[in-house]
Design an enzyme around this catalytic site. Structure first.
Site, PDB file in Angstrom:
ATOM      1  N   LYS A 175       0.843  -1.189   0.000  1.00  0.00           N
ATOM      2  CA  LYS A 175       0.000   0.000   0.000  1.00  0.00           C
ATOM      3  C   LYS A 175       0.884   1.247   0.000  1.00  0.00           C
ATOM      4  O   LYS A 175       2.002   1.207   0.510  1.00  0.00           O
ATOM      5  CB  LYS A 175      -0.909  -0.005   1.230  1.00  0.00           C
ATOM      6  CG  LYS A 175      -1.752  -1.257   1.414  1.00  0.00           C
ATOM      7  CD  LYS A 175      -2.855  -1.363   0.388  1.00  0.00           C
ATOM      8  CE  LYS A 175      -3.705  -2.615   0.656  1.00  0.00           C
ATOM      9  NZ  LYS A 175      -4.825  -2.726  -0.292  1.00  0.00           N
ATOM     10  N   HIS A 294      -6.586 -13.262  -7.704  1.00  0.00           N
ATOM     11  CA  HIS A 294      -7.425 -12.275  -7.021  1.00  0.00           C
ATOM     12  C   HIS A 294      -8.827 -12.338  -7.612  1.00  0.00           C
ATOM     13  O   HIS A 294      -8.994 -12.601  -8.805  1.00  0.00           O
ATOM     14  CB  HIS A 294      -6.846 -10.865  -7.167  1.00  0.00           C
ATOM     15  CG  HIS A 294      -7.423  -9.900  -6.180  1.00  0.00           C
ATOM     16  ND1 HIS A 294      -8.684  -9.353  -6.319  1.00  0.00           N
ATOM     17  CD2 HIS A 294      -6.925  -9.399  -5.018  1.00  0.00           C
ATOM     18  CE1 HIS A 294      -8.931  -8.551  -5.295  1.00  0.00           C
ATOM     19  NE2 HIS A 294      -7.882  -8.558  -4.490  1.00  0.00           N
TER      20      HIS A 294
END
Length: 477
Positions: A175, A294
């Site tokens: 992140k 994902h």
């Protein structure tokens, strides 16, 4: 009488529209071991009987159309048609029914999830006679399972490649997910892996944007993981997202990852599509790469209880199409996931044989024959206080992935990774000693804090962070 009328009469063809249930509702049908079985949650329009609604689903997802056609006489509908063979009222829900449909195996191309979904869910969900429709589960017969390669490697081969046994694997999503340069991104990867994580990860929407092109990211991440491997003596990985606008570009990125010598790549299988995913899974099997999956976009499809496709179906489809990991929710984090439902599809991902169990949302017994298993990935809003619950819920064969729960540590990325590794090792040790993680979890974490200042700092930061929202998709009463 015109010649055209004479021709129609002579072949016994009667044009017009007839009720679907006259042909496609067959409660006397005995299902075959080779049938693909589907459980649909059907909400008919007012005035449409459930038998007609269930038959319409069977018809429109197999051989039927809205009117009688003369070419029906050129084939054997009894051989190829789908059949609605049972209907159950959903207790506690007004005008909702579970319609069970059997499809002959000859309707489907071998080894193609794309074709299977195009047939079963491709058109019928827009049918006007239905107010809503949801595919709850599929039974994939062994005869069809055996036409798929499935996961490139599977759980045991992955553990052997990584030389890691007896505990869940630890990961972290880098992140912020967008905006970092490739060099700064690689720095975060290195710090997390050096601190004790097994994996770091590209976020699902990190592909090849102007601020960080894919080739630069791949190079810096490879440098980071090899440096971390040298310093820790452990095998490390970073999920390099190979998802791209074309299959050709996707494979080009996977080839470059293989040339760099990294162990794993990644794909967004729903936005990328099943054809692309299966293509990449075959490449990974042939070239020794693990494949992380994902599920970006899944909640658009699976979250509403009365319409869409349940994630247990998407999970089965992924196991067939191919992937070594897939995100599966956390139960305790920020994302949707009721415990019994989640554990139901986690078992469908990992186990060779799963019995029907409606208490966990499993409508059919599923035999995967020799298809390798998939590691579930718990990710989304989790931190060190969740570690006992995650270890107890998911067990050893899982990946526990902390993004903000690593990078949000007040002392930096490496201490955040240390905190998570210490918490995991403490939970595994306590479990192996026979302690109850569900009951003693907080105490176990507090004990570990006494000899890990990194963990103590993490516990202080996230001690009041909870996500107390009821799940939207819950089991029927």
């Amino acid at each position: 009488m015109s010649p055209q009328t004479e021709t129609k009469a002579s072949v016994g063809f009667k044009a017009g529209v007839k009720e679907y249930k006259l042909t496609y509702y067959t409660p006397e049908y005995q299902t075959k071991d080779t049938d693909i079985l589907a459980a649909f949650r059907v909400t008919p329009q007012p005035g449409v009987p459930p038998e007609e609604a269930g038959a319409a689903v069977a018809a429109e997802s197999s051989t039927g159309t809205w009117t009688t056609v003369w070419t029906d006489g050129l084939t054997s509908l009894d051989r190829y048609k789908g059949r609605c063979y049972r209907i159950e009222r959903v207790v506690g829900e007004k005008d909702q029914y579970i319609a069970y449909v059997a499809y002959p195996l000859d309707l489907f191309e071998e080894g193609s999830v794309t074709n299977m979904f195009t047939s079963i869910v491709g058109n019928v969900f827009g049918f006007k006679a239905l107010r809503a429709l949801r595919l709850e589960d599929l039974r994939i017969p062994p005869a069809y399972v055996k036409t798929f390669q499935g996961p490139p490697h599977g759980i045991q081969v992955e553990r052997d490649k990584l030389n890691k046994y007896g505990r869940p694997l630890l990961g972290c999503t880098i992140k912020p997910k967008l905006g970092l340069s490739a060099k700064n991104y690689g720095r975060a990867v290195y710090e997390c892996l050096r601190g004790g994580l097994d994996f770091t990860k590209d976020d699902e929407n990190v592909n090849s944007q102007p601020f960080m092109r894919w080739r630069d990211r791949f190079l810096f991440c490879a440098e980071a993981l090899f440096k971390a491997q040298t310093e820790t003596g452990e095998i490390k990985g970073h999920y390099l997202n190979a998802t791209a606008g074309t299959c050709e570009e996707m494979i080009k990125r996977a080839v470059f990852a293989r040339e760099l010598g990294v162990p794993i790549v990644m794909h967004d299988y729903l936005t990328g599509g099943f054809t692309a995913n299966t293509t990449l899974a075959h490449y990974c099997r042939d070239n020794g790469l693990l494949l992380h999956i994902h599920r970006a976009m899944h909640a658009v499809i699976d979250r509403q209880k009365n319409h869409g496709i349940h994630f247990r179906v998407l999970a089965k489809a992924l196991r067939m199409s191919g992937g070594d990991h897939i995100h599966s929710g956390t139960v305790v984090g920020k994302l949707e996931g009721e415990r019994d439902i989640t554990l139901g599809f986690v078992d469908l991902l990992r186990d060779d044989f799963v019995e029907q169990d409606r208490s966990r949302g499993i409508y059919f017994t599923q035999d995967w024959v020799s298809l390798p298993g998939v590691l579930p990935v718990a990710s989304g809003g989790i931190h060190v206080w969740h570690m006992p619950a995650l270890t107890e819920i998911f067990g050893d064969d899982s990946v526990l992935q902390f993004g903000g729960g690593t990078l949000g540590h007040p002392w930096g990325n490496a201490p955040g990774a240390v905190a998570n590794r210490v918490a995991l090792e403490a939970c595994v040790k306590a479990r192996n000693e026979g302690r109850d993680l569900a009951r003693e979890g907080n105490e176990i974490i507090r004990e570990a804090c006494k000899w890990s200042p990194e963990l103590a700092a993490a516990c202080e930061v996230w001690k009041e962070i909870v996500f107390n929202f009821a799940a939207v998709d819950v089991l029927d009463k």
